[in-house]
Enzyme design. Structure first.
Site, PDB file in Angstrom:
ATOM      1  N   PRO A  94      38.618 -28.560 -22.042  1.00 19.39           N
ATOM      2  CA  PRO A  94      37.402 -27.639 -21.600  1.00 19.39           C
ATOM      3  C   PRO A  94      36.097 -28.700 -21.424  1.00 19.39           C
ATOM      4  O   PRO A  94      35.102 -28.066 -20.983  1.00 19.39           O
ATOM      5  CB  PRO A  94      37.276 -26.649 -22.730  1.00 19.39           C
ATOM      6  CG  PRO A  94      38.598 -26.540 -23.243  1.00 19.39           C
ATOM      7  CD  PRO A  94      39.058 -28.039 -23.366  1.00 19.39           C
ATOM      8  N   GLU A 121      44.081 -27.488 -31.699  1.00 15.85           N
ATOM      9  CA  GLU A 121      42.376 -27.339 -31.496  1.00 15.85           C
ATOM     10  C   GLU A 121      42.105 -28.450 -30.489  1.00 15.85           C
ATOM     11  O   GLU A 121      40.930 -28.655 -29.771  1.00 15.85           O
ATOM     12  CB  GLU A 121      41.757 -27.662 -32.648  1.00 15.85           C
ATOM     13  CG  GLU A 121      41.942 -26.402 -33.755  1.00 15.85           C
ATOM     14  CD  GLU A 121      41.947 -24.999 -33.131  1.00 15.85           C
ATOM     15  OE1 GLU A 121      42.956 -24.211 -33.105  1.00 15.85           O
ATOM     16  OE2 GLU A 121      40.618 -24.757 -32.517  1.00 15.85           O
ATOM     17  N   ARG A 159      50.092 -31.140  -2.899  1.00 16.04           N
ATOM     18  CA  ARG A 159      49.700 -30.540  -1.617  1.00 16.04           C
ATOM     19  C   ARG A 159      49.058 -31.445  -0.586  1.00 16.04           C
ATOM     20  O   ARG A 159      49.130 -31.287   0.491  1.00 16.04           O
ATOM     21  CB  ARG A 159      48.812 -29.251  -1.867  1.00 16.04           C
ATOM     22  CG  ARG A 159      49.668 -28.134  -2.567  1.00 16.04           C
ATOM     23  CD  ARG A 159      48.427 -27.082  -2.826  1.00 16.04           C
ATOM     24  NE  ARG A 159      47.883 -26.520  -1.641  1.00 16.04           N
ATOM     25  CZ  ARG A 159      48.571 -25.743  -0.818  1.00 16.04           C
ATOM     26  NH1 ARG A 159      49.777 -25.403  -1.230  1.00 16.04           N
ATOM     27  NH2 ARG A 159      48.027 -25.540   0.263  1.00 16.04           N
ATOM     28  N   ASP A 174      42.742 -25.941   4.638  1.00 17.86           N
ATOM     29  CA  ASP A 174      41.381 -26.057   5.036  1.00 17.86           C
ATOM     30  C   ASP A 174      40.329 -25.413   4.388  1.00 17.86           C
ATOM     31  O   ASP A 174      39.311 -25.975   4.253  1.00 17.86           O
ATOM     32  CB  ASP A 174      41.355 -25.969   6.420  1.00 17.86           C
ATOM     33  CG  ASP A 174      42.680 -26.752   7.098  1.00 17.86           C
ATOM     34  OD1 ASP A 174      43.403 -26.434   7.925  1.00 17.86           O
ATOM     35  OD2 ASP A 174      42.846 -27.621   6.409  1.00 17.86           O
TER      36      ASP A 174
HETATM   37  C1  4FV Z   1      41.662 -26.758 -20.745  1.00 17.48           C
HETATM   38  C2  4FV Z   1      40.896 -26.131 -19.914  1.00 17.48           C
HETATM   39  C3  4FV Z   1      41.969 -26.017 -22.175  1.00 17.48           C
HETATM   40  C4  4FV Z   1      41.774 -26.583 -25.335  1.00 17.48           C
HETATM   41  C5  4FV Z   1      42.607 -26.477 -26.797  1.00 17.48           C
HETATM   42  C6  4FV Z   1      44.144 -26.772 -24.929  1.00 17.48           C
HETATM   43  C7  4FV Z   1      42.794 -26.257 -24.340  1.00 17.48           C
HETATM   44  C8  4FV Z   1      44.159 -26.724 -26.374  1.00 17.48           C
HETATM   45  N1  4FV Z   1      42.218 -27.804 -20.316  1.00 17.48           N
HETATM   46  N2  4FV Z   1      40.886 -26.930 -18.719  1.00 17.48           N
HETATM   47  N3  4FV Z   1      40.190 -25.253 -19.807  1.00 17.48           N
HETATM   48  N4  4FV Z   1      42.714 -26.890 -22.903  1.00 17.48           N
HETATM   49  O1  4FV Z   1      41.436 -24.855 -22.273  1.00 17.48           O
HETATM   50  O2  4FV Z   1      41.701 -28.117 -19.122  1.00 17.48           O
HETATM   51  O3  4FV Z   1      44.580 -28.062 -27.067  1.00 17.48           O
END
Ligand code: 4FV
Length: 256
Positions: A94, A121, A159, A174
């Site tokens: 995130p 975490e 894709r 597109d």
């Molecule tokens: C996430 C997202 C996501 C965070 C802790 C996996 C999680 C756990 N990855 N975009 N949104 N990952 O929430 O890519 O380990």
């Protein structure tokens, strides 16, 4: 041929990519390869431990550096064996750059990518500093692992590989690449639950159909994602179409 490897404690999840649809066919066509590397396979202890409690206390667990180190190095090694000069290491998190059509187009140019799919975490920050070239987020929410986010990125990239989509499929491609939302789609039957199909779509007049679809894309983008419209290069005709759409929407509302 593109090479994608994923470091994950749930390698089986990627069957969703390998066994179905467009990604399955692209795999069969040899357009890409996908490998998975389970950090558990790189542990020495009887419990095959890959997570531990966070320094500083607090809830949850953190993925340990060593099992990840060995899994990442094995995946990068496999890429280099396969001729990828400089595999990119991408952590799904995130905290990463927001995934967009533009970012997908950048990533699809890479010959090889090693994705790190975290769990718990997250992963030990020292691993990020040591190995990660880019962090990518699919959105401002938390998934239970990085596997689904990694699959989203891989699906979007595959894709775009030449030969991956047949003509019909490439049409859907597109919309976002033009920076606008897609136009509405209709198919048989012509009448369903008492509602029909916009007459222009039954007219056979391809110029009128294209004009209607462009107007719908512009109007829906204006109504639902105005920030996309600011970034889109609109022609003078586009502005006229948008004005027409808004007028029709207002007239529609007044009639109700
Ligand atoms: C996430 C997202 C996501 C965070 C802790 C996996 C999680 C756990 N990855 N975009 N949104 N990952 O929430 O890519 O380990």
């Amino acid at each position: 041929m593109k090479r994608y490897d994923v470091v994950t404690i749930f390698p089986g999840m990627f069957d969703a990519l390998l066994d179905f649809g467009i990604t399955r066919r692209a795999l069969d066509l040899g357009l890409f390869e996908l490998g998975t590397w389970d950090p558990r396979d790189f542990t020495q202890d009887a419990y095959r431990r890959v997570d531990d409690r966070p320094y500083g206390g607090g809830p949850g667990m953190v993925m340990m550096a060593e099992p990840l180190q060995h899994a990442i190095e094995a995946a990068v090694g496999r890429q280099k064996e396969g001729g990828v000069a400089r595999p990119k290491v991408v952590l799904m998190s995130p905290q990463g750059e927001r995934l967009s059509d533009a970012l997908v187009r950048e990533l699809v140019d890479e010959d090889g990518i090693v994705f790190i799919a975290g769990r718990y975490e997250g992963i030990d920050e020292r691993v990020v500093r040591e190995y990660v070239d880019r962090e990518v987020s699919i959105g401002d929410y938390v998934t239970s692992g990085g596997e689904l986010p990694a699959m989203v990125v891989i699906d979007c990239m595959v894709r775009r590989l030449p030969g991956s989509l047949n003509d019909a499929e490439s049409a859907t491609q597109d919309s976002f690449s033009a920076g606008l939302l897609d136009w509405p789609h209709y198919t048989r039957p012509e009448a369903w639950k008492g509602s029909g199909v916009p007459p222009v779509l039954l007219s056979g007049n391809h110029a009128a159909i294209a004009r209607w679809r462009r107007k719908q894309s512009l109007g829906r983008t204006y109504a639902r994602r105005p920030e996309l419209l600011e970034r889109a290069q609109l022609s003078r005709e586009d502005r006229q179409l948008l004005e027409e759409y808004r007028r029709e929407q207002q007239e529609g509302q007044q009639q109700q």
